[in-house]
Design an enzyme around this catalytic site. Structure first.
Site, PDB file in Angstrom:
ATOM      1  N   HIS A 216      13.695 -83.650  71.535  1.00  0.00           N
ATOM      2  CA  HIS A 216      13.887 -82.278  71.080  1.00  0.00           C
ATOM      3  C   HIS A 216      12.813 -81.920  70.056  1.00  0.00           C
ATOM      4  O   HIS A 216      12.615 -82.647  69.083  1.00  0.00           O
ATOM      5  CB  HIS A 216      15.259 -82.089  70.438  1.00  0.00           C
ATOM      6  CG  HIS A 216      16.374 -82.061  71.426  1.00  0.00           C
ATOM      7  ND1 HIS A 216      17.699 -82.257  71.069  1.00  0.00           N
ATOM      8  CD2 HIS A 216      16.384 -81.855  72.768  1.00  0.00           C
ATOM      9  CE1 HIS A 216      18.454 -82.181  72.149  1.00  0.00           C
ATOM     10  NE2 HIS A 216      17.693 -81.931  73.187  1.00  0.00           N
TER      11      HIS A 216
ATOM     12  N   ARG B 196      23.185 -87.201  80.280  1.00  0.00           N
ATOM     13  CA  ARG B 196      22.320 -87.086  79.097  1.00  0.00           C
ATOM     14  C   ARG B 196      23.136 -86.658  77.870  1.00  0.00           C
ATOM     15  O   ARG B 196      22.953 -87.188  76.769  1.00  0.00           O
ATOM     16  CB  ARG B 196      21.204 -86.087  79.388  1.00  0.00           C
ATOM     17  CG  ARG B 196      20.283 -85.773  78.201  1.00  0.00           C
ATOM     18  CD  ARG B 196      19.115 -84.931  78.688  1.00  0.00           C
ATOM     19  NE  ARG B 196      18.431 -84.212  77.632  1.00  0.00           N
ATOM     20  CZ  ARG B 196      17.458 -84.725  76.867  1.00  0.00           C
ATOM     21  NH1 ARG B 196      17.062 -85.978  77.056  1.00  0.00           N
ATOM     22  NH2 ARG B 196      16.876 -83.997  75.935  1.00  0.00           N
TER      23      ARG B 196
ATOM     24  N   ARG C  58      16.269 -86.780  80.980  1.00  0.00           N
ATOM     25  CA  ARG C  58      16.495 -85.572  81.762  1.00  0.00           C
ATOM     26  C   ARG C  58      16.308 -85.907  83.239  1.00  0.00           C
ATOM     27  O   ARG C  58      15.616 -86.871  83.601  1.00  0.00           O
ATOM     28  CB  ARG C  58      15.512 -84.472  81.372  1.00  0.00           C
ATOM     29  CG  ARG C  58      15.600 -84.013  79.922  1.00  0.00           C
ATOM     30  CD  ARG C  58      14.562 -82.923  79.673  1.00  0.00           C
ATOM     31  NE  ARG C  58      14.635 -82.374  78.320  1.00  0.00           N
ATOM     32  CZ  ARG C  58      13.885 -82.805  77.296  1.00  0.00           C
ATOM     33  NH1 ARG C  58      13.007 -83.792  77.471  1.00  0.00           N
ATOM     34  NH2 ARG C  58      14.007 -82.248  76.101  1.00  0.00           N
TER      35      ARG C  58
ATOM     36  N   TYR D 221      25.205 -81.333  69.146  1.00  0.00           N
ATOM     37  CA  TYR D 221      26.010 -82.518  69.417  1.00  0.00           C
ATOM     38  C   TYR D 221      26.904 -82.891  68.248  1.00  0.00           C
ATOM     39  O   TYR D 221      27.867 -83.634  68.412  1.00  0.00           O
ATOM     40  CB  TYR D 221      25.095 -83.699  69.775  1.00  0.00           C
ATOM     41  CG  TYR D 221      24.358 -83.479  71.068  1.00  0.00           C
ATOM     42  CD1 TYR D 221      25.000 -83.670  72.290  1.00  0.00           C
ATOM     43  CD2 TYR D 221      23.045 -83.053  71.082  1.00  0.00           C
ATOM     44  CE1 TYR D 221      24.339 -83.448  73.481  1.00  0.00           C
ATOM     45  CE2 TYR D 221      22.365 -82.828  72.259  1.00  0.00           C
ATOM     46  CZ  TYR D 221      23.021 -83.024  73.457  1.00  0.00           C
ATOM     47  OH  TYR D 221      22.368 -82.791  74.640  1.00  0.00           O
TER      48      TYR D 221
ATOM     49  N   LYS E 209       9.485 -82.347  78.188  1.00  0.00           N
ATOM     50  CA  LYS E 209       9.124 -80.933  78.144  1.00  0.00           C
ATOM     51  C   LYS E 209       7.871 -80.736  77.295  1.00  0.00           C
ATOM     52  O   LYS E 209       7.658 -81.439  76.312  1.00  0.00           O
ATOM     53  CB  LYS E 209      10.273 -80.105  77.570  1.00  0.00           C
ATOM     54  CG  LYS E 209      11.470 -79.969  78.509  1.00  0.00           C
ATOM     55  CD  LYS E 209      12.515 -79.043  77.923  1.00  0.00           C
ATOM     56  CE  LYS E 209      13.673 -78.833  78.886  1.00  0.00           C
ATOM     57  NZ  LYS E 209      14.695 -77.921  78.327  1.00  0.00           N
TER      58      LYS E 209
ATOM     59  N   HIS F  18      22.886 -83.795  83.792  1.00  0.00           N
ATOM     60  CA  HIS F  18      23.000 -83.122  82.502  1.00  0.00           C
ATOM     61  C   HIS F  18      24.130 -83.734  81.671  1.00  0.00           C
ATOM     62  O   HIS F  18      23.986 -83.961  80.466  1.00  0.00           O
ATOM     63  CB  HIS F  18      23.267 -81.640  82.754  1.00  0.00           C
ATOM     64  CG  HIS F  18      22.772 -80.734  81.666  1.00  0.00           C
ATOM     65  ND1 HIS F  18      21.518 -80.833  81.120  1.00  0.00           N
ATOM     66  CD2 HIS F  18      23.372 -79.696  81.021  1.00  0.00           C
ATOM     67  CE1 HIS F  18      21.362 -79.894  80.193  1.00  0.00           C
ATOM     68  NE2 HIS F  18      22.481 -79.207  80.111  1.00  0.00           N
TER      69      HIS F  18
END
Length: 294
Positions: free
Chosen positions: A262, A239, A145, A271, A169, A236
Site C-alpha cells: 500500500h 488477501r 493480489r 483493516y 500496483k 480478494h
C-alpha cells in the site's frame, strides 16, 4: 422560482433527454427523481438551497443508500442547470450541493480456524490440484493480489531464502516472505509444472501457458465448494484474510502496509476496523479497569 414553476418545465426537459439519446429507462428514472423532489418541496414561496437540503435530509431519513441519494441529487442538479441554461432561473442553488458519502465498505475476511482447516486438507496426486494448492497457500501466506499471483515467474522465487519478488500496483517491486507451508506447496508443484517452449510463468495451465486470472478465480471458488467452505472464497478475500489476521496478531500496521504494497497508510487502516469485536473482547477480559464487578 416557485415550486410550481420548477415543476412545470419537467416535460420539456424529459423530452430533451430522449432527443439526446437517453434510454427510456434512464428518462423514467429522472422523471421519478424529479417528481419525488417536487413532493418534498414546500407548496409555495421562492425555492432556496435550504429547501433542497431539507428534501435531501428527508430522503436520507428513509434509509436510502447514499449512492441512491447521489443519483437523485445528480438528477435534481442537472434539471436545475437546464432551467438556468434556458434563462428560466438566474442561478442553480444546488450546483455545489454534495450528497452524503457512502459508508466505507469493510473487506471480508475468513476466520483463521476455517481458512487453516481448508488449507490443511492436502491435495490429491492430480497435477492441477497440487498447482492450485500452491496458489492458495501463496495467496493466504503472502497476501498477494490476484494480478500479482498471475504475473509471477519462476525467477520471482527464492525458495531457499524464503522470499518472493512481486511487481505490484504502479509497477512497484517488493519482497515478501514466504511461509513454511507455501514453500512446501510450491516445491511439491514445481516438478509437475507444465511449460510450453520459452514459458517463464510460475503457474501454468494444461497447455503450458500462463494461467489466466479468471481461471485462478474459478479454481479457488470450485476448491472452496469441494472443501465444504461455509462461504464463497475469492482472491480478494484471501488477501484481506491475510492482512486482518496479520494485523490482529502483530498490531504493526506499518509492517502490514509494506507487506501489502500500500502506498498510503489510509489503505491499510481499514483493516484496523475488521477485528474491533475481537479486540474489544481481549480488552474486556484482560484489562483490570475493564472488568466490572458483578
Amino acid at each position: 422560482m416557485t415550486p410550481l414553476q420548477f415543476a412545470e418545465h419537467q416535460p420539456d426537459y424529459l423530452r430533451t433527454l430522449t432527443q439526446s439519446g437517453k434510454s427510456a429507462h434512464t428518462v423514467a428514472a429522472y422523471q421519478r427523481d424529479l417528481v419525488q423532489l417536487c413532493q418534498l418541496l414546500p407548496p409555495d414561496g421562492e425555492l432556496t438551497r435550504a429547501q433542497f437540503i431539507a428534501a435531501l435530509k428527508k430522503l436520507s431519513q428513509q434509509n436510502l443508500h447514499p449512492r441512491s441519494l447521489a443519483r437523485k441529487l445528480s438528477a435534481w442538479r442537472q434539471y436545475s442547470d437546464y432551467l438556468v441554461d434556458k434563462g428560466l432561473w438566474p442561478h442553480n442553488p444546488i450546483s455545489s450541493l454534495k450528497a452524503p458519502k457512502p459508508p466505507e465498505r469493510l473487506p471480508k475476511a475468513v476466520d483463521q480456524e476455517t481458512l487453516n482447516r481448508l488449507l490443511d486438507n492436502k491435495p490429491d496426486d492430480e497435477t492441477l490440484q497440487i498447482r492450485d494448492h500452491a496458489i492458495f497457500e501463496l495467496m493466504y501466506g503472502s497476501g498477494l493480489r490476484l494480478s500479482e499471483v498471475h504475473s509471477l515467474n519462476l525467477d520471482s522465487l527464492l525458495l531457499d531464502e524464503g522470499w518472493v519478488s512481486v511487481w505490484g500496483k504502479g509497477n512497484k517491486q517488493r519482497q515478501i516472505p514466504l511461509g513454511r507451508t507455501a514453500v512446501a506447496a510450491i516445491r511439491a508443484y514445481l516438478p509437475q509444472r507444465q511449460a510450453a517452449g520459452g514459458e517463464t510463468a510460475l503457474f501454468t495451465n494444461r497447455l503450458g501457458r500462463r494461467l489466466g486470472q479468471r481461471q485462478i478465480q474459478n479454481r479457488l471458488k470450485a476448491w472452496a465448494q469441494r472443501q465444504g467452505s461455509p462461504q464463497h472464497l475469492s482472491p480478494h478475500m484471501m488477501r484481506h484474510s491475510y492482512a486482518s489476521h496479520l494485523l490482529q496478531a502483530s498490531g504493526d500496521i506499518r509492517a502490514v502496509q509494506e507487506l501489502l504494497g500500500h502506498s498510503n497508510l489510509s489503505s491499510t487502516q481499514i483493516y484496523t476496523k475488521l477485528d474491533f469485536d475481537h479486540l474489544a473482547k481481549v480488552y474486556d477480559s484482560t484489562h483490570p479497569r475493564a472488568k466490572r464487578q458483578k
